[in-house]
Design an enzyme around this catalytic site. Structure first.
Site, PDB file in Angstrom:
ATOM      1  N   HIS A 128       0.882  -1.190   0.000  1.00 33.83           N
ATOM      2  CA  HIS A 128       0.000   0.000   0.000  1.00 33.83           C
ATOM      3  C   HIS A 128       0.914   1.234   0.000  1.00 33.83           C
ATOM      4  O   HIS A 128       1.771   1.372  -0.873  1.00 33.83           O
ATOM      5  CB  HIS A 128      -0.931  -0.106   1.206  1.00 33.83           C
ATOM      6  CG  HIS A 128      -2.035   0.907   1.260  1.00 33.83           C
ATOM      7  ND1 HIS A 128      -2.463   1.636   0.180  1.00 33.83           N
ATOM      8  CD2 HIS A 128      -2.829   1.312   2.312  1.00 33.83           C
ATOM      9  CE1 HIS A 128      -3.445   2.447   0.550  1.00 33.83           C
ATOM     10  NE2 HIS A 128      -3.682   2.271   1.840  1.00 33.83           N
ATOM     11  N   HIS A 153      -2.432  -2.268  -9.668  1.00 40.77           N
ATOM     12  CA  HIS A 153      -3.413  -1.660  -8.769  1.00 40.77           C
ATOM     13  C   HIS A 153      -4.675  -2.505  -8.792  1.00 40.77           C
ATOM     14  O   HIS A 153      -5.039  -3.038  -9.840  1.00 40.77           O
ATOM     15  CB  HIS A 153      -3.731  -0.225  -9.222  1.00 40.77           C
ATOM     16  CG  HIS A 153      -4.380   0.581  -8.157  1.00 40.77           C
ATOM     17  ND1 HIS A 153      -5.731   0.559  -7.938  1.00 40.77           N
ATOM     18  CD2 HIS A 153      -3.850   1.399  -7.212  1.00 40.77           C
ATOM     19  CE1 HIS A 153      -6.007   1.340  -6.912  1.00 40.77           C
ATOM     20  NE2 HIS A 153      -4.887   1.855  -6.447  1.00 40.77           N
ATOM     21  N   ASP A 212       2.667   5.400  -6.529  1.00 41.56           N
ATOM     22  CA  ASP A 212       3.917   5.313  -5.777  1.00 41.56           C
ATOM     23  C   ASP A 212       5.152   5.159  -6.658  1.00 41.56           C
ATOM     24  O   ASP A 212       6.268   5.180  -6.143  1.00 41.56           O
ATOM     25  CB  ASP A 212       3.854   4.130  -4.792  1.00 41.56           C
ATOM     26  CG  ASP A 212       2.902   4.415  -3.656  1.00 41.56           C
ATOM     27  OD1 ASP A 212       2.919   5.552  -3.165  1.00 41.56           O
ATOM     28  OD2 ASP A 212       2.139   3.520  -3.274  1.00 41.56           O
TER      29      ASP A 212
HETATM   30  N1  ACO Z   1       4.650  -7.009 -10.206  1.00 45.63           N
HETATM   31  C1  ACO Z   1       4.514  -8.187 -10.829  1.00 45.63           C
HETATM   32  N2  ACO Z   1       3.343  -8.820 -10.981  1.00 45.63           N
HETATM   33  C2  ACO Z   1       2.249  -8.233 -10.468  1.00 45.63           C
HETATM   34  C3  ACO Z   1       2.308  -7.002  -9.801  1.00 45.63           C
HETATM   35  C4  ACO Z   1       3.564  -6.383  -9.677  1.00 45.63           C
HETATM   36  N3  ACO Z   1       3.683  -5.207  -9.063  1.00 45.63           N
HETATM   37  N4  ACO Z   1       1.065  -6.661  -9.392  1.00 45.63           N
HETATM   38  C5  ACO Z   1       0.263  -7.648  -9.775  1.00 45.63           C
HETATM   39  N5  ACO Z   1       0.969  -8.598 -10.430  1.00 45.63           N
HETATM   40  C6  ACO Z   1       0.450  -9.822 -11.067  1.00 45.63           C
HETATM   41  C7  ACO Z   1       0.075 -10.860 -10.003  1.00 45.63           C
HETATM   42  O1  ACO Z   1       1.168 -11.680  -9.676  1.00 45.63           O
HETATM   43  C8  ACO Z   1      -1.036 -11.587 -10.705  1.00 45.63           C
HETATM   44  O2  ACO Z   1      -0.450 -12.442 -11.677  1.00 45.63           O
HETATM   45  P1  ACO Z   1      -1.105 -13.902 -11.974  1.00 45.63           P
HETATM   46  O3  ACO Z   1      -2.466 -13.614 -12.537  1.00 45.63           O
HETATM   47  O4  ACO Z   1      -0.159 -14.518 -12.925  1.00 45.63           O
HETATM   48  O5  ACO Z   1      -1.166 -14.600 -10.640  1.00 45.63           O
HETATM   49  C9  ACO Z   1      -1.754 -10.492 -11.475  1.00 45.63           C
HETATM   50  O6  ACO Z   1      -0.774  -9.488 -11.716  1.00 45.63           O
HETATM   51  C10 ACO Z   1      -2.933  -9.898 -10.721  1.00 45.63           C
HETATM   52  O7  ACO Z   1      -2.429  -9.363  -9.498  1.00 45.63           O
HETATM   53  P2  ACO Z   1      -3.151  -9.449  -8.100  1.00 45.63           P
HETATM   54  O8  ACO Z   1      -2.157  -9.898  -7.078  1.00 45.63           O
HETATM   55  O9  ACO Z   1      -4.430 -10.230  -8.202  1.00 45.63           O
HETATM   56  O10 ACO Z   1      -3.510  -7.934  -7.865  1.00 45.63           O
HETATM   57  P3  ACO Z   1      -4.124  -7.290  -6.564  1.00 45.63           P
HETATM   58  O11 ACO Z   1      -5.236  -6.415  -7.004  1.00 45.63           O
HETATM   59  O12 ACO Z   1      -4.426  -8.318  -5.522  1.00 45.63           O
HETATM   60  O13 ACO Z   1      -2.904  -6.421  -5.990  1.00 45.63           O
HETATM   61  C11 ACO Z   1      -1.378  -4.644  -5.710  1.00 45.63           C
HETATM   62  C12 ACO Z   1      -2.762  -5.045  -6.223  1.00 45.63           C
HETATM   63  C13 ACO Z   1      -1.260  -5.058  -4.231  1.00 45.63           C
HETATM   64  C14 ACO Z   1      -1.257  -3.130  -5.793  1.00 45.63           C
HETATM   65  C15 ACO Z   1      -0.300  -5.349  -6.563  1.00 45.63           C
HETATM   66  O14 ACO Z   1      -0.411  -4.910  -7.907  1.00 45.63           O
HETATM   67  C16 ACO Z   1       1.100  -5.095  -6.032  1.00 45.63           C
HETATM   68  O15 ACO Z   1       1.531  -5.805  -5.119  1.00 45.63           O
HETATM   69  N6  ACO Z   1       1.821  -4.065  -6.575  1.00 45.63           N
HETATM   70  C17 ACO Z   1       3.150  -3.742  -6.066  1.00 45.63           C
HETATM   71  C18 ACO Z   1       3.049  -2.938  -4.778  1.00 45.63           C
HETATM   72  C19 ACO Z   1       2.562  -1.540  -5.037  1.00 45.63           C
HETATM   73  O16 ACO Z   1       3.044  -0.825  -5.898  1.00 45.63           O
HETATM   74  N7  ACO Z   1       1.584  -1.111  -4.208  1.00 45.63           N
HETATM   75  C20 ACO Z   1       1.045   0.253  -4.258  1.00 45.63           C
HETATM   76  C21 ACO Z   1      -0.353   0.264  -4.807  1.00 45.63           C
HETATM   77  S1  ACO Z   1      -1.021   1.902  -4.839  1.00 45.63           S
HETATM   78  C22 ACO Z   1      -1.375   2.239  -3.207  1.00 45.63           C
HETATM   79  O17 ACO Z   1      -1.774   1.380  -2.461  1.00 45.63           O
HETATM   80  C23 ACO Z   1      -1.197   3.550  -2.682  1.00 45.63           C
END
Ligand code: ACO
Length: 413
Positions: free
Chosen positions: A257, A296, A352
């Site tokens: 987050h 996201h 971010d």
């Molecule tokens: N890097 C690589 N792969 C990713 C990323 C990432 N940053 N984000 C999602 N994916 C992939 C997942 O592994 C998944 O792949 P799969 O279908 O092969 O299993 C697919 O994309 C879908 O991702 P989910 O995990 O279902 O996405 P979710 O909505 O649960 O998570 C989140 C969202 C937490 C923001 C995620 O994208 C992440 O961890 N990003 C990196 C951390 C980040 O930048 N957070 C800040 C978000 S903005 C904020 O909160 C202020």
């Protein structure tokens, strides 16, 4: 299909009420009716809200109807906070009274300063902020009267003054500077916040103070994100708002987050040079790590806030000089936007991805970035806390579970 009975479930706001599912039951087998199972609330609306609108497919973000792109540079953060909390931008007199009431919250008890001073300088600023904010609630006993509109009206602006003062205190402690707050001034909220963060001998450059104002605006609210959901859920117990908001600070701290701004810059330092970007991306695609600052839950297109930060970053770099990590960040973005792994999963830079580079250019230590985010998000947390506790449908938050443990068993004799 299990019972061959038909049920009618009304659709309201493109949603069904999960409680209506409980009418679907196999009387012979079930004590409760059907429930919905949604462990991360991926497709569950937990409330109605009139504060912020997001269309994640089209990259649209609006505060109380105003597109996010229209606010920075035309309205200052403190007025945006008023907009989020009260529904309309303040008029002249309202803005003046609002600013004065916010300032009254900046006066922190001496015991809070001593408490912050008692932490080791290397303690993570978000941990210190969380502890100090929770402790502050103990000095604001009146705030416990959450159902009293007069008390709420008096307390709400103080949250914004207090968080800016507290983040300033935590950052000064982290950077080994004297803890005393800078002298009060007539400057606007963001400029005074800037003075809290940086040494007095560095008068705020207007470009940098404006950049801080922009960052505060675009991070001010984002509907039911992890930390705001935490504030609403904890606030539903009718606990005092300091405790409810402490839950939000804790949630924001997490690297998935708000803590992602710190994690992104650590990642960029780890990669170091542009030639090391492609192998890093390959390791992300092999699921060895996440690409921080990408992806996201709601945005399945470019995060509109990332576009605004990118433009702000360019203005900041004109003043501070560019960052050697900018090329690394741009190379990551260029490769990811062309790569099937990211395209198929609709992964784009989020808020971010570039914000940490701006904070770094301003001279803030890496582990303080999320505290600035907390100061911005205070506006949204307060708006949502108020909306939640005034919503007659918002009972105490208490989800169901699907029990998958052992059947009843006996200890025996
Ligand atoms: N890097 C690589 N792969 C990713 C990323 C990432 N940053 N984000 C999602 N994916 C992939 C997942 O592994 C998944 O792949 P799969 O279908 O092969 O299993 C697919 O994309 C879908 O991702 P989910 O995990 O279902 O996405 P979710 O909505 O649960 O998570 C989140 C969202 C937490 C923001 C995620 O994208 C992440 O961890 N990003 C990196 C951390 C980040 O930048 N957070 C800040 C978000 S903005 C904020 O909160 C202020």
């Amino acid at each position: 299909m299990r019972t061959r009975r038909a049920y009618r479930i009304p659709i309201e706001w493109d949603a069904i009420r999960a409680t209506d599912l409980s009418n679907i039951r196999d009387d012979a087998r079930q004590a409760h009716g059907l429930a919905s199972y949604d462990p991360a609330l991926v497709n569950t609306a937990s409330c109605t809200s009139a504060i912020t609108f997001i269309d994640g497919d089209r990259g649209v973000l609006r505060y109380r109807g105003y597109p996010i792109e229209q606010l920075p540079g035309r309205v200052r953060f403190l007025d945006v906070a008023y907009l989020l909390i009260h529904g309309e931008l303040p008029g002249g007199i309202e803005a003046r009274d609002w600013a004065a009431a916010v300032s009254s919250g900046a006066d922190l008890p001496g015991a809070i300063t001593s408490m912050v001073a008692g932490f080791p300088a290397e303690a993570h600023p978000m941990g210190v902020l969380l502890a100090a904010w929770s402790a502050l609630g103990a000095y604001r006993e009146a705030s416990k009267a959450v159902d009293d509109p007069t008390v709420r009206a008096a307390e709400v602006p103080r949250f914004l003054g207090s968080i800016a003062a507290l983040v300033g205190l935590v950052v000064r402690h982290r950077t080994g500077r004297p803890l005393a707050s800078p002298a009060a001034s007539k400057a606007d909220y963001s400029t005074r916040f800037y003075r809290e963060l940086f040494p007095a001998e560095a008068p705020p450059d207007p470009v940098l103070a404006d950049a801080l104002d922009t960052l505060l605006i675009i991070q001010a609210d984002h509907e039911q994100n992890c930390s705001t959901n935490a504030v609403r859920a904890v606030g539903s117990s009718r606990v005092d708002p300091y405790s409810a908001i402490a839950a939000g600070i804790a949630a924001l701290y997490g690297p998935l987050h708000g803590g992602a701004n710190e994690a992104v810059v650590r990642m960029l330092h780890q990669i170091g040079t542009v030639d090391r970007v492609p192998p890093y991306i390959e390791s992300v695609k092999r699921s060895e790590r996440k690409l921080m600052g990408f992806g996201h839950r709601v945005y399945k297109s470019y995060d509109p806030r990332a576009k605004i930060i990118k433009a702000t970053m360019e203005r900041v770099f004109d003043v501070t000089g560019t960052s050697p990590l900018l090329d690394v960040a741009l190379a990551i973005e260029a490769i990811a936007l062309e790569d099937a792994y990211f395209i198929d999963r609709k992964l784009y830079p989020n808020v971010d991805f570039y914000s940490g580079l701006v904070y770094e250019a301003m001279g803030l230590p890496i582990d303080t970035y999320t505290t600035i985010f907390a100061a911005a998000r205070m506006a949204g947390w307060v708006a949502h806390w108020l909306e939640g506790i005034q919503d007659p449908e918002q009972k105490i938050t208490r989800p169901r579970q699907v029990y998958v443990g052992r059947d009843a068993r006996d200890l025996g004799r």
